[in-house]
Scaffold this motif. Structure first.
Motif, PDB file in Angstrom:
ATOM      1  N   GLU B 207       0.740  -1.207   0.035  1.00 14.23           N
ATOM      2  CA  GLU B 207      -0.168   0.106   0.053  1.00 14.23           C
ATOM      3  C   GLU B 207       0.769   1.340   0.017  1.00 14.23           C
ATOM      4  OE1 GLU B 207      -0.313  -2.215   2.420  1.00 14.23           O
ATOM      5  OE2 GLU B 207      -2.146  -2.939   2.756  1.00 14.23           O
ATOM      6  N   SER B 208       2.236   1.331   0.017  1.00  6.62           N
ATOM      7  CA  SER B 208       3.116   2.317   0.208  1.00  6.62           C
ATOM      8  C   SER B 208       2.811   3.325  -0.992  1.00  6.62           C
ATOM      9  CB  SER B 208       4.396   2.032  -0.044  1.00  6.62           C
ATOM     10  OG  SER B 208       4.980   1.400  -0.745  1.00  6.62           O
ATOM     11  N   SER B 209       2.549   2.630  -2.163  1.00  6.66           N
ATOM     12  CA  SER B 209       2.292   3.380  -3.444  1.00  6.66           C
ATOM     13  C   SER B 209       1.084   4.303  -3.384  1.00  6.66           C
ATOM     14  CB  SER B 209       2.346   2.528  -4.703  1.00  6.66           C
ATOM     15  OG  SER B 209       1.449   1.404  -4.327  1.00  6.66           O
ATOM     16  N   THR B 210      -0.145   3.743  -2.722  1.00  4.68           N
ATOM     17  CA  THR B 210      -1.311   4.365  -2.409  1.00  4.68           C
ATOM     18  C   THR B 210      -1.140   5.441  -1.569  1.00  4.68           C
ATOM     19  OG1 THR B 210      -2.423   2.428  -2.687  1.00  4.68           O
ATOM     20  CG2 THR B 210      -3.476   4.110  -1.746  1.00  4.68           C
ATOM     21  N   VAL B 211      -0.185   5.147  -0.543  1.00  2.00           N
ATOM     22  CA  VAL B 211       0.222   6.451   0.535  1.00  2.00           C
ATOM     23  C   VAL B 211       0.889   7.543  -0.325  1.00  2.00           C
ATOM     24  CG1 VAL B 211       1.578   7.023   2.253  1.00  2.00           C
ATOM     25  CG2 VAL B 211       0.155   4.750   2.501  1.00  2.00           C
ATOM     26  N   VAL B 212       1.751   7.225  -1.143  1.00  2.00           N
ATOM     27  CA  VAL B 212       2.769   8.208  -1.844  1.00  2.00           C
ATOM     28  C   VAL B 212       1.635   8.992  -2.743  1.00  2.00           C
ATOM     29  CG1 VAL B 212       4.576   8.620  -3.626  1.00  2.00           C
ATOM     30  CG2 VAL B 212       4.664   6.737  -1.665  1.00  2.00           C
ATOM     31  N   PHE B 213       1.013   8.427  -3.470  1.00  2.00           N
ATOM     32  CA  PHE B 213      -0.103   8.913  -4.594  1.00  2.00           C
ATOM     33  C   PHE B 213      -0.883   9.884  -3.667  1.00  2.00           C
ATOM     34  CE2 PHE B 213      -4.610   9.007  -5.634  1.00  2.00           C
ATOM     35  CZ  PHE B 213      -4.759   9.710  -6.843  1.00  2.00           C
ATOM     36  N   LEU B 214      -1.571   9.700  -2.361  1.00  2.00           N
ATOM     37  CA  LEU B 214      -2.472  10.442  -1.791  1.00  2.00           C
ATOM     38  C   LEU B 214      -1.781  11.623  -1.032  1.00  2.00           C
ATOM     39  CD1 LEU B 214      -4.775   7.763   0.004  1.00  2.00           C
ATOM     40  CD2 LEU B 214      -5.356   8.962  -1.992  1.00  2.00           C
ATOM     41  N   GLU B 215      -0.594  11.475  -0.458  1.00  2.00           N
ATOM     42  CA  GLU B 215       0.221  12.513  -0.032  1.00  2.00           C
ATOM     43  C   GLU B 215       0.273  13.605  -1.020  1.00  2.00           C
ATOM     44  OE1 GLU B 215       3.713  11.136   1.940  1.00  2.00           O
ATOM     45  OE2 GLU B 215       2.524  10.251   3.616  1.00  2.00           O
ATOM     46  N   ASP B 216       1.072  12.919  -2.290  1.00  3.64           N
ATOM     47  CA  ASP B 216       1.334  13.859  -3.204  1.00  3.64           C
ATOM     48  C   ASP B 216       0.100  14.740  -3.778  1.00  3.64           C
ATOM     49  OD1 ASP B 216       3.155  14.226  -5.803  1.00  3.64           O
ATOM     50  OD2 ASP B 216       1.148  13.900  -6.726  1.00  3.64           O
ATOM     51  N   MET B 217      -1.214  14.101  -3.688  1.00  3.90           N
ATOM     52  CA  MET B 217      -2.292  14.824  -4.204  1.00  3.90           C
ATOM     53  C   MET B 217      -2.623  15.788  -3.182  1.00  3.90           C
ATOM     54  SD  MET B 217      -5.955  13.298  -5.407  1.00  3.90           S
ATOM     55  CE  MET B 217      -6.734  12.796  -3.970  1.00  3.90           C
ATOM     56  N   LEU B 218      -2.621  15.602  -2.061  1.00  2.39           N
ATOM     57  CA  LEU B 218      -2.712  16.194  -0.844  1.00  2.39           C
ATOM     58  C   LEU B 218      -2.057  17.402  -0.737  1.00  2.39           C
ATOM     59  CD1 LEU B 218      -4.869  16.078   1.449  1.00  2.39           C
ATOM     60  CD2 LEU B 218      -3.380  14.579   2.793  1.00  2.39           C
ATOM     61  N   PHE B 219      -0.949  17.467  -0.718  1.00  2.00           N
ATOM     62  CA  PHE B 219       0.011  18.507  -0.523  1.00  2.00           C
ATOM     63  C   PHE B 219       0.233  19.303  -1.810  1.00  2.00           C
ATOM     64  CE2 PHE B 219       1.171  15.645   2.793  1.00  2.00           C
ATOM     65  CZ  PHE B 219       0.948  16.105   3.847  1.00  2.00           C
TER      66      PHE B 219
END
Lengths: 228, 228
Positions: B207-219
């Motif tokens: 799930e780390s890729s999902t985390v990276v995608f969401l963080e990227d989008m969020l920030f």
DNA sequence: CGTGAATGATAGTAATACTATCTTTTTAGA
DNA sequence: TCTAAAAAGATAGTATTACTATCATTCACG
């Protein structure tokens, strides 16, 4: 012009092609009305048959079960919407303008498309919002996916992803961003109407606030003037 | 320390409180296992009763029907996760760090929390991904919402929205962004596992890729160095 | 020790999700 | 135009689901 739009559907979706008979078309028409009215859980082939003046067995000759029928109409919708997207963005060069049009098509109430006589797209759009994700949120996903039942959805997602890349060739998650936009076009509208505290739009407003939110999100994410 | 975490649930969710008896706790425990294993559609009170060595009528004394039971365990999860969020972000001042922790908690496989003896949170997390949205995507949403059955979800969303505002007080859609992050933490992981072409992560990755995608989008969305 | 609540055991009903069969109608082609 | 096959209609039947009801038993408590 008097053109009837014909959508060729995956043969695995049905037992007998509903587009090729009057009864079949009436099954689709009445299914859409009934699911819209009572929701998919309360929808049964018995009720459908009574509602449209045929028998349960008659419906079973077209669709294996009600889940397949839902997958059928949802797949139909995505194919139709993909066509709308192609049509409405044709001759537009600016990918930003294209994306804005796509967001609008995804999130805004559609009017009934008269070139598809037996499908009421405005009802169908509401069905997709409430029932759409139930097509794949099942134990059968992988099997259904093997039969390519979700191809129309995936094709549209891929198409949107390609335009995202046109906007910003360096963006690393075009497909995830595309599926996010598609899903949120529905969820944010659903929340707005039924669980408004999950959104920043008040209930009385129309879908324009959803469009603004999605565009804002999309173009902030794709903005090139950022740190990285 | 030997602390048993007790979560006080909305009384409308059950007929008899499952937390206050052995049978009740076993109902929850076995429901989670069965729904995880066969999916919510195939889950029935009869199978559950047989599975855990009691009778159908016994289960019906605790829950009106299987939909309510699903709403119960989903509400339980959100309450528990909200507690985890508060616990894990306590004493952190930087809202950016807080949000990163939240995204991780939302999108990453949880380990079984031993302080809740009869609930396996890792199974529950998977159930939320596949079945969570079915709790509200029904014709009964508004009624269920009136009884405040979705309060835990809404509270968590509001909490995340407040931290989003801490990050960028000028951002105009904190609640919609929060619900987007929550939903996408699940959907992107589901897509990754079952419909991978809707994401940019290959199936074998965690799930780390999902985390990276969401963080990227969020920030990117919350970045202050932008045009507007 | 008694009593009330929880549980267990069993039964029953209406609706759902199908399958099967037989007849009648439609329609497509020789 | 005739004919045979395909589609639709009509009816019946089954297993499972989603409940409700009842009565007996256990078990905790005051």
């Amino acid at each position: 012009m008097d053109i009837e739009l014909q959508i060729k559907m995956n043969e695995k979706l049905f037992l007998r092609n509903p587009e090729q008979s009057e009864l079949g078309k009436r099954i689709i028409m009445h299914s859409i009305r009934l699911i819209y009215k009572n929701g998919f859980e309360a929808f049964t082939f018995k009720k459908l048959a009574e509602n449209m003046g045929t028998t349960e067995a008659g419906v079973y000759r077209y669709f294996e079960n009600k889940h397949r029928l839902l997958v059928y109409i949802v797949a139909w919708y995505w194919t139709w919407l993909h066509y709308q997207v192609m049509y409405q963005t044709n001759n537009i060069n600016d990918p930003v303008v294209k994306l804005k049009m796509i967001v609008k098509l995804l999130a805004t109430t559609v009017e009934d498309d008269l070139s598809t006589s037996y499908v009421d797209e405005s009802l169908l759009h509401q069905i997709i919002i409430t029932e759409g994700s139930k097509t794949y949120l099942t134990k059968r996903v992988s099997e259904d996916n093997k039969y390519k039942l979700f191809k129309p959805y995936k094709d549209l997602c891929a198409h949107i992803a390609s335009i995202i890349l046109e906007c910003n060739p360096h963006y690393r998650y075009p497909k995830s961003l595309a599926s996010t936009i598609i899903e949120m076009a529905h969820f944010q509208n659903f929340f707005k109407d039924h669980l408004p505290s999950l959104t920043d739009f008040s209930e009385n407003k129309d879908e324009s606030s959803t469009v603004v939110f999605l565009e804002d999100m999309l173009f902030r994410v794709l903005s090139k003037d950022d740190l990285k």
